[in-house]
Enzyme design. Structure first.
Site, short mmCIF file in Angstrom:
data_model
loop_
_atom_site.label_atom_id
_atom_site.label_comp_id
_atom_site.label_asym_id
_atom_site.label_seq_id
_atom_site.Cartn_x
_atom_site.Cartn_y
_atom_site.Cartn_z
CD GLU A 219 -2.83 5.60 6.69
OE1 GLU A 219 -2.79 5.58 5.46
OE2 GLU A 219 -1.93 5.10 7.41
N GLY B 36 2.64 2.57 10.77
CA GLY B 36 3.58 3.67 10.59
C GLY B 36 4.30 4.07 11.86
CG ASN C 165 -1.73 1.23 1.38
OD1 ASN C 165 -1.78 2.06 0.46
ND2 ASN C 165 -2.38 1.39 2.53
CE LYS D 155 -0.16 3.24 4.74
NZ LYS D 155 -0.03 3.36 6.19
CB SER E 250 5.36 -1.57 12.01
OG SER E 250 4.97 -0.23 12.24
CG HIS F 106 -5.73 1.98 5.32
ND1 HIS F 106 -5.26 2.92 6.20
CD2 HIS F 106 -4.74 1.10 5.13
CE1 HIS F 106 -4.02 2.60 6.53
NE2 HIS F 106 -3.68 1.50 5.90
CD GLU G 287 -3.38 -2.19 7.43
OE1 GLU G 287 -2.39 -2.56 6.79
OE2 GLU G 287 -3.86 -1.04 7.34
P1 13P Z 1 3.18 0.57 7.71
O1 13P Z 1 3.67 -0.74 7.12
O2 13P Z 1 3.91 1.75 7.17
O3 13P Z 1 3.08 0.52 9.18
O4 13P Z 1 1.67 0.74 7.15
C1 13P Z 1 0.78 -0.30 7.29
C2 13P Z 1 -0.43 0.01 6.49
O5 13P Z 1 -1.18 0.90 6.84
C3 13P Z 1 -0.67 -0.77 5.28
O6 13P Z 1 -1.94 -0.53 4.76
#
Ligand code: 13P
Length: 256
Positions: free
Chosen positions: A103, A177, A14, A16, A216, A101, A171
């Site tokens: 976010e 992150g 992803n 983003k 992560s 997600h 997640e």
């Molecule tokens: P990270 O791997 O950067 O923690 O992000 C995870 C994520 O949100 C994947 O959709």
């Protein structure tokens, strides 16, 4: 648990809101070259920003690496400025779309009902929906993790979901992150609970459905995470922007 059920892992990147034409195309061409030279025990998926979807899908034509969007509208078309319909993602070459997600849930206030409507639109358009669920740190600290996951799964996953059209991603919001991967027992407990919840609605189909872990994931923790029961791959954020790291995670999948 159906110990004999074999689910081919999926490693999904992803990206983003990262990537322009030059670096995005270079990144997927490098992953495609690695994949052309070496087998990996998993399916591979790249979810770039929508602006790169068509170019990246074209660059990956003939490669087994699939592409996906990061969100879609519940509607098929019309006066929805700024939104992108599932069939538009499909038209740009996508096979998957990430929905719900954290976010989107927390940054854009998306509800379970909206995520379910988007998931239904994705399935109707012939896309695979990757439906994300996960608790916040406050919910975990409050002992609500499993209840939150049950609610999200029951209210976000459409009744016509199958292992062929839907993937679930767990997640934990506090692990995204932050560099803080959830501990293996926390991941195993959440995945087993998600599968049990899916089974209540979908029966045996739940044992064929892939449940990815995200938060992560890095080469250093991938092998241990991907070896856990009920973990059928990873949804990788930051590390998917680094070709070597993404490739190392794909190679860390257990062989079927
Ligand atoms: P990270 O791997 O950067 O923690 O992000 C995870 C994520 O949100 C994947 O959709």
């Amino acid at each position: 648990m159906a110990q004999n059920t074999r689910r081919r892992p999926l490693i999904a990147g992803n990206w983003k809101m990262n990537g322009l034409q030059a670096d995005g195309l270079d990144r997927v061409r490098r992953v495609a070259a690695l994949r052309a030279a070496t087998e990996v025990p998993c399916d591979l998926l790249v979810c770039p920003p929508a602006t790169l979807l068509a170019a990246i899908s074209e660059a990956l034509a003939g490669s087994p690496i699939a592409t996906g969007g990061q969100d879609c509208a519940p509607q098929t078309d019309g006066a929805y400025t700024g939104d992108i319909a599932a069939r538009m993602l499909k038209d740009a070459g996508a096979r998957y779309v990430i929905l719900g997600h954290s976010e989107r849930r927390h940054g854009h206030g998306e509800s379970d009902a909206q995520i379910r409507a988007k998931s239904e639109a994705a399935l109707a358009a012939g896309l695979m929906a990757i439906i994300c669920v996960g608790e916040t740190l406050a919910e975990r600290d409050g002992g609500q993790t499993l209840a939150v996951l049950s609610t999200q799964v029951k209210a976000s996953v459409p009744p016509n979901a199958t292992a062929v059209n839907t993937v679930i991603a767990y997640e934990p919001v506090w692990a995204i992150g932050t560099g803080r991967n959830a501990a293996p027992p926390q991941i195993a407990e959440a995945h087993a609970h998600i599968r049990a919840t899916l089974r209540q609605g979908l029966g045996a189909e739940a044992d064929r459905m892939r449940i990815l872990y995200g938060g992560s994931v890095k080469p250093a923790n991938a092998r241990e995470t991907l070896a856990l029961a009920d973990v059928d791959g990873a949804l990788v954020g930051g590390a998917s922007l680094d070709v070597d790291a993404f490739w190392a995670i794909a190679q860390a999948c257990p062989k079927l």
